[in-house]
Design an enzyme around this catalytic site. Sequence first.
Site, PDB file in Angstrom:
ATOM      1  CB  CYS A 156      10.996  -0.783   4.487  1.00  0.00           C
ATOM      2  SG  CYS A 156       9.248  -1.048   4.237  1.00  0.00           S
TER       3      CYS A 156
ATOM      4  CB  THR B  84       5.321  -3.637   6.432  1.00  0.00           C
ATOM      5  OG1 THR B  84       5.627  -2.146   5.780  1.00  0.00           O
ATOM      6  CG2 THR B  84       5.114  -3.030   8.656  1.00  0.00           C
TER       7      THR B  84
ATOM      8  CG  HIS C 159       1.478 -15.613 -17.169  1.00  0.00           C
ATOM      9  ND1 HIS C 159       0.179 -15.498 -16.422  1.00  0.00           N
ATOM     10  CD2 HIS C 159       1.661 -16.862 -17.239  1.00  0.00           C
ATOM     11  CE1 HIS C 159      -0.112 -16.246 -15.744  1.00  0.00           C
ATOM     12  NE2 HIS C 159       0.873 -17.000 -16.378  1.00  0.00           N
TER      13      HIS C 159
HETATM   14  C1  RB5 Z   1       9.422   2.580   9.799  1.00  0.00           C
HETATM   15  O1  RB5 Z   1       9.845   2.369  11.456  1.00  0.00           O
HETATM   16  C2  RB5 Z   1       8.320   1.862   8.910  1.00  0.00           C
HETATM   17  O2  RB5 Z   1       7.310   2.225   8.608  1.00  0.00           O
HETATM   18  C3  RB5 Z   1       8.733   1.507   7.687  1.00  0.00           C
HETATM   19  O3  RB5 Z   1       9.651  -0.101   7.782  1.00  0.00           O
HETATM   20  C4  RB5 Z   1       7.979   0.050   6.797  1.00  0.00           C
HETATM   21  O4  RB5 Z   1       7.465  -0.489   7.810  1.00  0.00           O
HETATM   22  C5  RB5 Z   1       6.683   0.852   5.631  1.00  0.00           C
HETATM   23  O5  RB5 Z   1       6.081   0.874   5.786  1.00  0.00           O
END
Ligand code: RB5
Length: 145
Positions: A64, A66, A133
Amino acid sequence: MIALGSDQGGFGLKQEVIKHLQEKGLEYKDYGSYDEKSCDYPVYAKKVANAIVSGECDKGILICGTGIGISIAANKVKGIRAALCHDVFSAQATREHNDANILAMGARVIGPGHALKIVDTFLETEFSNEERHVRRVGMIENDLT
Ligand code: RB5
């Protein structure tokens, strides 16, 4: 089989990962999203997580903006150990120590060159199988704390 998933923020980097896997002759299944239209990352986290716990796929890659939201969502599924990695060392360590079954990355955090090295490291590194582990991963899976 490698399960892939992203939201709109990760779509572009996922396309780079797909090209890379194709060049390496590795099999993958893309669970979406399939374009850059705004969408909800938990949907794709769940699809990829379910593909792994069902045994349909062995490992997953979730992207995503981040990498944070999509990894949090994937880790809600029992049996999933999703690791957010933005460096090669962490990708290696999370395979060796945590037997992570999903790699999460943020397309707005790292560039594709670095991301593909992280992907290769994650896919090529085996779990260490050392007793400590194995015990710790078992504690995570069985909620033994
Ligand atoms: C989308 O705008 C963003 O919030 C998503 O891609 C991600 O970074 C969420 O954690």
